[in-house]
Design a protein around this motif. Structure first.
Motif, short mmCIF file in Angstrom:
data_model
loop_
_atom_site.label_atom_id
_atom_site.label_comp_id
_atom_site.label_asym_id
_atom_site.label_seq_id
_atom_site.Cartn_x
_atom_site.Cartn_y
_atom_site.Cartn_z
N THR A 17 15.63 43.24 12.31
CA THR A 17 15.35 44.49 11.60
C THR A 17 13.87 44.82 11.67
OG1 THR A 17 17.21 44.14 10.09
CG2 THR A 17 15.50 45.68 9.38
N TYR A 18 13.03 43.81 11.50
CA TYR A 18 11.59 44.04 11.59
C TYR A 18 11.20 44.50 12.99
CZ TYR A 18 6.56 43.40 11.34
OH TYR A 18 5.21 43.63 11.38
N GLU A 44 13.01 46.07 15.12
CA GLU A 44 13.54 47.41 15.37
C GLU A 44 12.72 48.49 14.68
OE1 GLU A 44 17.50 47.06 13.95
OE2 GLU A 44 18.21 45.92 15.69
N THR A 45 12.03 48.13 13.60
CA THR A 45 11.32 49.14 12.80
C THR A 45 9.80 49.06 12.93
OG1 THR A 45 11.50 47.66 10.88
CG2 THR A 45 13.19 49.35 11.12
N ASN A 46 9.31 48.16 13.76
CA ASN A 46 7.87 48.02 13.97
C ASN A 46 7.58 47.88 15.47
OD1 ASN A 46 6.47 47.48 11.11
ND2 ASN A 46 8.48 46.51 11.14
N GLU A 47 6.39 48.27 15.86
CA GLU A 47 6.02 48.17 17.27
C GLU A 47 5.50 46.77 17.56
OE1 GLU A 47 2.58 49.97 20.08
OE2 GLU A 47 3.88 51.48 19.16
N ARG A 53 9.15 47.44 21.36
CA ARG A 53 8.65 48.77 21.75
C ARG A 53 7.14 48.79 21.99
NH1 ARG A 53 8.90 52.08 17.86
NH2 ARG A 53 9.47 50.68 16.16
N ARG A 60 2.63 41.32 5.53
CA ARG A 60 4.01 40.79 5.59
C ARG A 60 4.20 39.59 4.69
NH1 ARG A 60 6.51 38.41 9.29
NH2 ARG A 60 4.77 37.54 10.46
#
Length: 408
Positions: A93-94, A96-99, A153, A248
């Motif tokens: 999840t991290y 997927e939601t962070n570069e 990403r 984090r």
């Protein structure tokens, strides 16, 4: 902009252990991972010695579509990265939601290329190679597979720099984060272990041949050294900006202080003294520390007569005889493209647990190298700063300085 760069996770898949705890214990005990691979004798090898790792089974973790494009080095890297992400408290999840980026060292995919070519030679039909073959047979196979599986990403690049590949990947990751271009990068190195990857090395006559006592064959800095022992696997280090780690609430393991690099500009395979010395000096300069501040050096030393001697002379030129020095390749053999990353993991484990792993099989040192503060048996000792050297064919040199983390 200049950011602090920290290590928040590590993972390892090595011939001395397939996880951090196994490797820590092997390092402390001075345990060799070198064995005789009988299949190499029939293959035509002069030396059947190698560091062996088990074949991963990822059927319960990855889909067939994901596995079909992965060669052995990608599988090793996946396992090492899985452990590193877990230690860094990072889930899908991290990602997927962070570069998040990836920089991984790899400089061969021999098995995949040969297997695909053999199919065409035999069947005269390229369609029979299979849809995953192209992704197995590119040098960037590790980064393309992991970036896809993990949904990354950020920066996505393979570093091919011979036996300094893994070290340069970490050094470049450090630079990207230090300059504020990325907050987190998965860095590391992988090395295939199959005979195809090592046959040409064997043909050069650079491998040790002590079949009777494989655990004694890799002997860096020893007067009786006769050559290196090939090995492989994968190692991953999660690099992150200090700000990101604090935000984090991540566990901070260590801090990367500096990265030095150079090229010898000379013989394609024979190392010199000036190039490694320059890389080490640059690493110190970028770290903002003096040579006297370095407590331990994990030497590149592969157990070859000229390579070990020239590196020792470079260390003495830059540091004198103060820092403790050992080559973990005495236990692991030469992990090639992986080595620069795995030796960061090995050295950081030592720093975390208060010991310096030995340069095993060291019975007698060359007279001209006696000033070097070589460690031949495990020392229980706290230390704060180490430097890791990695050098490769073509004269590429890398040196990375890492410090015990403190919040100052």
């Amino acid at each position: 902009m200049s950011k602090r760069v920290v290590i928040t996770g590590m993972g390892i898949y090595s011939c001395i252990g397939t996880n951090l705890e196994e490797v820590r214990q092997s390092l402390f005990e001075g345990k060799s991972g070198i064995v005789v691979d009988e299949s190499r004798i029939g293959f035509g090898f002069k030396s059947p010695l190698t560091g062996m790792v088990p074949t991963p089974n990822l059927k319960n973790e990855l889909t067939r579509r994901q596995r079909i494009s992965m060669g052995e080095e990608s599988e090793y890297a996946y396992i090492a990265t899985r452990e590193a992400l877990q230690q860094a408290n990072i889930d899908l999840t991290y990602l997927e939601t962070n570069e998040v980026g990836i920089l991984y060292g790899n400089d061969s995919v021999s098995k995949a290329v040969i297997e695909a070519t053999d199919i065409v030679r035999d069947k005269k039909d390229t369609q029979l190679i299979g849809s995953g073959a192209i992704f197995k047979s590119m040098n960037s196979t590790v980064t393309m597979n992991l970036a896809t599986i993990l949904g990354l990403r950020g920066i996505n690049m393979t570093i091919s720099a011979a036996c300094a590949s893994g070290s340069h990947a970490i050094g470049l990751g450090y630079m990207f984060i230090k300059q504020g271009l990325q907050d987190m990068i998965i860095c590391g190195g992988a090395q295939e272990i199959n005979p195809y990857a090592m046959a040409s090395f064997d043909g050069l006559g650079v491998f040790a041949e002590d079949v009777e006592h494989p655990e004694l064959a890799s002997r860096p800095f020893d007067t009786g050294r006769t050559g290196l022992v090939p090995s492989g696997g994968a190692a991953t280090v999660i690099l992150e900006s200090y700000e990101s780690a604090v935000k984090r609430g991540a566990p901070i393991i260590a801090e990367v202080l500096g990265y030095g690099f150079s090229s010898n500009g000379g013989h394609i395979s024979t190392p010199n003294i000036d190039g490694p010395a320059l890389a080490m000096r640059r690493a110190l300069e970028q770290s903002g520390i003096g040579a006297e501040d370095v407590d331990y050096i994990n030497a590149h030393a592969t157990s070859t007569p000229i390579g070990d001697a020239n590196e020792a002379k470079a260390i003495l030129e830059v540091f004198g005889g103060k820092p403790f020095v050992s080559s973990t390749k005495s236990m692991t053999g030469h992990e090639c493209w992986m080595a620069g990353a795995s030796e960061i993991v090995y050295s950081t484990l030592m720093m975390q647990h208060g010991f310096i792993a030995p340069n095993i099989n060291l019975k007698q040192v060359d007279k001209e190298l006696e000033e070097l503060n070589l460690v031949s048996s495990t020392i229980k000792r706290e230390f704060d700063i180490y430097l890791s050297n990695s050098f490769g064919f073509g004269g590429t040199n890398s040196a990375v300085v890492v410090k015990r983390f403190n919040n100052e």
